[in-house]
Design a protein around this motif. Structure first.
Motif, PDB file in Angstrom:
ATOM      1  N   LEU A   1      21.245   7.757   0.680  1.00 47.55           N
ATOM      2  CA  LEU A   1      21.082   9.200   0.513  1.00 47.55           C
ATOM      3  C   LEU A   1      22.176   9.938   1.273  1.00 47.55           C
ATOM      4  O   LEU A   1      22.710   9.438   2.271  1.00 47.55           O
ATOM      5  N   SER A   2      22.482  11.140   0.834  1.00 47.10           N
ATOM      6  CA  SER A   2      23.399  12.004   1.572  1.00 47.10           C
ATOM      7  C   SER A   2      22.926  13.445   1.446  1.00 47.10           C
ATOM      8  O   SER A   2      22.145  13.789   0.548  1.00 47.10           O
ATOM      9  N   THR A   3      23.419  14.275   2.349  1.00 49.71           N
ATOM     10  CA  THR A   3      23.047  15.687   2.318  1.00 49.71           C
ATOM     11  C   THR A   3      24.128  16.542   2.959  1.00 49.71           C
ATOM     12  O   THR A   3      24.935  16.058   3.758  1.00 49.71           O
ATOM     13  N   ILE A   4      24.134  17.800   2.588  1.00 51.59           N
ATOM     14  CA  ILE A   4      24.879  18.822   3.306  1.00 51.59           C
ATOM     15  C   ILE A   4      23.864  19.617   4.116  1.00 51.59           C
ATOM     16  O   ILE A   4      22.849  20.067   3.576  1.00 51.59           O
ATOM     17  N   ILE A   5      24.133  19.766   5.397  1.00 52.92           N
ATOM     18  CA  ILE A   5      23.264  20.564   6.267  1.00 52.92           C
ATOM     19  C   ILE A   5      23.955  21.897   6.506  1.00 52.92           C
ATOM     20  O   ILE A   5      25.017  21.964   7.129  1.00 52.92           O
TER      21      ILE A   5
ATOM     22  N   HIS B   1      30.443  33.417   9.943  1.00 54.96           N
ATOM     23  CA  HIS B   1      30.183  32.752   8.670  1.00 54.96           C
ATOM     24  C   HIS B   1      29.227  31.582   8.901  1.00 54.96           C
ATOM     25  O   HIS B   1      28.966  31.164  10.031  1.00 54.96           O
ATOM     26  N   SER B   2      28.713  31.081   7.805  1.00 54.65           N
ATOM     27  CA  SER B   2      27.858  29.906   7.869  1.00 54.65           C
ATOM     28  C   SER B   2      28.698  28.681   8.184  1.00 54.65           C
ATOM     29  O   SER B   2      29.922  28.673   8.026  1.00 54.65           O
ATOM     30  N   ASN B   3      28.023  27.641   8.643  1.00 55.46           N
ATOM     31  CA  ASN B   3      28.671  26.360   8.878  1.00 55.46           C
ATOM     32  C   ASN B   3      27.900  25.286   8.140  1.00 55.46           C
ATOM     33  O   ASN B   3      26.711  25.461   7.822  1.00 55.46           O
ATOM     34  N   TYR B   4      28.572  24.184   7.871  1.00 53.16           N
ATOM     35  CA  TYR B   4      27.852  23.070   7.268  1.00 53.16           C
ATOM     36  C   TYR B   4      28.475  21.754   7.682  1.00 53.16           C
ATOM     37  O   TYR B   4      29.646  21.671   8.070  1.00 53.16           O
ATOM     38  N   ALA B   5      27.647  20.735   7.638  1.00 54.07           N
ATOM     39  CA  ALA B   5      28.065  19.390   8.008  1.00 54.07           C
ATOM     40  C   ALA B   5      27.359  18.410   7.091  1.00 54.07           C
ATOM     41  O   ALA B   5      26.426  18.771   6.359  1.00 54.07           O
ATOM     42  N   TYR B   6      27.799  17.174   7.138  1.00 57.36           N
ATOM     43  CA  TYR B   6      27.199  16.134   6.300  1.00 57.36           C
ATOM     44  C   TYR B   6      26.309  15.218   7.133  1.00 57.36           C
ATOM     45  O   TYR B   6      26.461  15.088   8.346  1.00 57.36           O
ATOM     46  N   ASP B   7      25.402  14.558   6.440  1.00 60.61           N
ATOM     47  CA  ASP B   7      24.613  13.495   7.057  1.00 60.61           C
ATOM     48  C   ASP B   7      24.272  12.492   5.964  1.00 60.61           C
ATOM     49  O   ASP B   7      24.382  12.788   4.763  1.00 60.61           O
ATOM     50  N   ALA B   8      23.874  11.306   6.373  1.00 63.96           N
ATOM     51  CA  ALA B   8      23.549  10.251   5.410  1.00 63.96           C
ATOM     52  C   ALA B   8      22.425   9.382   5.951  1.00 63.96           C
ATOM     53  O   ALA B   8      22.229   9.274   7.161  1.00 63.96           O
ATOM     54  N   ILE B   9      21.709   8.784   5.027  1.00 65.01           N
ATOM     55  CA  ILE B   9      20.674   7.805   5.355  1.00 65.01           C
ATOM     56  C   ILE B   9      20.906   6.571   4.502  1.00 65.01           C
ATOM     57  O   ILE B   9      21.075   6.669   3.281  1.00 65.01           O
TER      58      ILE B   9
END
Length: 285
Positions: free
Chosen positions: A145-149, A157-165
């Protein structure tokens, strides 16, 4: 104006089918010619021979995906995961616990931010948190799985990062993708050259075909592949045959360029860096 969040991942849909069949001896008009006693005896003999009729067990319900959305004057919270994850009890428990943790932290931070804004007499903008887990690949023994947080805490501004399982179905536990390899050094040696070349190609797509790396500045030189979020994928859907690198803003270029993604095939060199006990889960090209 805050940028929107976007991600491209595989979408896996599941379907369930139920088929039932039965057989029996049809009754005919001849039964009316039989005596009641004969008919009763025949029915009793049939019941004894076949035993009581047990209705078939209902099919197991398909695991439901979860999607939670909550918005108020303090914060906006979004969290979701697919049915493939919800079908694994231990993984579902982990995700549900993470959902609760993230929501609690958001409410606490947003409350503190509102108090600070009121104290200093400046506008308060509701905080935001969003994560949408998606399936990268679902193999018999693994779920990737993966996601953008996405986050916003009142800044410019907004920020975002990635994560994975990466979920090991047989061991019923979460494992990091790098743990499937003998060492970071071994995997880096196998992928660094093609990774750097692919990253520069992606930079040229954003910066223009005339762009060339100076090899000096942070946004021009190659970066450490394993400092990024590593995901494992499968084009053939039988074994891991792709390695993906999800690169958040600022890691390979300025925020205005957004994120980068690099995908490499599993080559014999990559396969050689896999721990022996996990090599059956990989397929090289």
């Amino acid at each position: 104006m805050k940028p929107t969040f976007a991600s491209a991942t595989l979408l896996l849909a599941s379907t369930l089918a139920l088929a039932a069949c039965g057989s029996g001896t049809p009754t005919t008009a001849q039964s009316s010619a039989s005596s009641p006693a004969s008919a009763s005896a025949s029915a009793s003999a049939s019941a004894i021979a076949s035993g009581p009729v047990t209705p078939p067990a209902p099919p197991a319900p398909a695991a439901a995906a979860l999607s939670v959305k909550e918005s108020n004057d303090l914060y906006s919270f979004t969290y979701s995961y697919p049915g493939a994850a919800g079908a694994i009890p231990a993984l579902k428990a982990w995700l549900d616990a993470d959902l609760a943790k993230q929501k609690t932290a958001l409410a606490k931070d947003a409350g503190a931010g509102r108090d600070e804004a009121k104290k200093n007499d400046f506008p308060f903008h509701p905080y935001e948190f969003s994560t949408e887990w998606k399936v990268v690949t679902d193999l018999p023994g693994w779920l990737s799985l993966s996601t953008i947080i996405g986050t916003y805490s009142g800044g410019a501004h907004s920020n975002y990062a990635y994560d994975a399982i990466l979920w090991d179905k047989q061991a019923a536990r979460r494992i990091t993708a790098i743990d499937l390899f003998t060492s970071k050094a071994a995997l880096t040696a196998a992928i660094r050259k093609p990774f750097c070349a692919a990253l520069d190609r992606a930079r040229r797509q954003k910066r223009g075909t005339d762009w060339k790396s100076d090899g000096i500045s942070d946004f021009d030189s190659c970066i450490a592949p394993l400092d990024q979020v590593l995901i494992l994928g499968s084009a053939g859907r039988r074994a891991f045959d792709r390695i993906g690198f999800l690169i958040a803003p600022y890691n390979a270029g300025p925020f205005a360029e957004g994120s980068y993604e690099v995908t490499l095939p599993v080559t014999p060199a990559v396969l050689a860096a896999v721990k022996p006990e996990y090599r059956a889960a990989f397929s090289s090209q």
